[in-house]
Design a protein around this motif. Structure first.
Motif, PDB file in Angstrom:
ATOM      1  N   HIS A 179      11.450  -7.641  -1.207  1.00  0.00           N
ATOM      2  CA  HIS A 179      10.618  -7.593  -2.170  1.00  0.00           C
ATOM      3  C   HIS A 179      10.997  -8.087  -3.529  1.00  0.00           C
ATOM      4  N   GLU A 198       2.482 -15.397  -3.411  1.00  0.00           N
ATOM      5  CA  GLU A 198       2.122 -14.677  -2.073  1.00  0.00           C
ATOM      6  C   GLU A 198       3.374 -14.253  -1.385  1.00  0.00           C
ATOM      7  N   CYS A 205      -0.225 -11.687   1.522  1.00  0.00           N
ATOM      8  CA  CYS A 205      -1.041 -10.885   0.410  1.00  0.00           C
ATOM      9  C   CYS A 205      -0.644 -11.743  -1.042  1.00  0.00           C
ATOM     10  N   ASP A 220       3.091  -7.726 -10.783  1.00  0.00           N
ATOM     11  CA  ASP A 220       3.738  -6.788  -9.698  1.00  0.00           C
ATOM     12  C   ASP A 220       5.216  -6.725  -9.772  1.00  0.00           C
ATOM     13  N   ASN A 246       4.395  -1.941  -1.885  1.00  0.00           N
ATOM     14  CA  ASN A 246       2.784  -1.035  -1.234  1.00  0.00           C
ATOM     15  C   ASN A 246       2.237  -2.118  -0.557  1.00  0.00           C
ATOM     16  N   LYS A 247       2.079  -3.317  -1.158  1.00  0.00           N
ATOM     17  CA  LYS A 247       1.121  -4.141  -0.213  1.00  0.00           C
ATOM     18  C   LYS A 247       1.537  -4.557   1.014  1.00  0.00           C
ATOM     19  N   GLU A 276       0.964  -1.802   3.392  1.00  0.00           N
ATOM     20  CA  GLU A 276      -0.531  -1.834   3.923  1.00  0.00           C
ATOM     21  C   GLU A 276      -0.662  -2.701   4.870  1.00  0.00           C
TER      22      GLU A 276
END
Ligand code: GAR
Length: 190
Positions: free
Chosen positions: A119, A129, A152, A158, A165-166, A169
């Motif tokens: 990340h 994305e 996403c 961000d 977190n995305k 999910e």
């Protein structure tokens, strides 16, 4: 159908799979882990799923660990946050091994690309994305044929935690269903 899960982190994906298949005719037979302090072991204990710890020497040589894996006779092996290379030795015995990766492979894959490192790299590269990839496992890192991807957006606001977190999910939403589809395909071809 029976699967075993290899995990060495917090185990949120392992738990999600265990919960999803609970009460179905698919069994999560055991968790395999190489980190004694991993959160996944507490989850396994709480959920009543047996777990097996192993060390690097056993992983490299196959001593003890191979016969334990064989004793479960799994239709599918799922890597969910497992960071060691899966050896050719075991792929020869178990051809159905899949992994979940927290990025859109082939981007942000390879050695050292796991968890928050992925990340952070996504944010540093100003990607707009990212996503998740479920893929077949080979004896190289993040290398096998893709089975599924979900995407996403990454906004300029961000940071790596927001991206994490995305991704979490997406993993919770999609991974069990993808595993279910893979098991159906394996059953059909058997
Ligand atoms: C997941 O995000 C998974 O995609 C990633 O590790 C996390 C494990 O979380 N896997 C990799 O980075 C593999 N290169 P969890 O322990 O909470 O399931």
């Amino acid at each position: 159908m029976k699967m075993i899960i290899f995990a060495s982190g917090s185990g949120s994906n392992a738990e999600n799979l265990i919960q999803y298949f609970n009460g179905s005719d698919t069994e999560v037979s055991a968790i395999f882990c190489n980190v004694e302090s991993a959160g996944v072991l507490d989850r396994a204990e709480r959920l009543g799923v047996p777990y097996k710890l192993f060390n690097r020497e056993e992983w490299k040589s196959g001593n003890r660990i191979d016969s334990i894996i064989e004793s479960y006779n799994p239709d599918l092996i799922v890597l969910a946050g497992f960071l060691w290379l899966f050896p050719e030795r075991l792929l020869a015995k178990f051809p159905h091994v899949i992994n979940i990766h927290p990025a859109l492979l082939p981007k942000f894959g390879g050695k050292g690309m796991f968890g928050m490192h992925v990340h952070e790299a996504v944010v540093a590269a100003h990607e707009t994305e990212t996503g998740i990839t479920v893929h077949w496992v080979t004896a190289k890192y993040d290398d096998g044929a893709p089975i599924f991807q979900a995407r996403c957006a990454v906004t300029a606001q961000d940071d790596a935690h927001a991206v994490a977190n995305k991704i979490h999910e997406l993993e919770m939403m999609h991974f069990p269903r993808v595993v279910e589809e893979v098991l159906k395909d394996i059953a059909q071809k058997a």
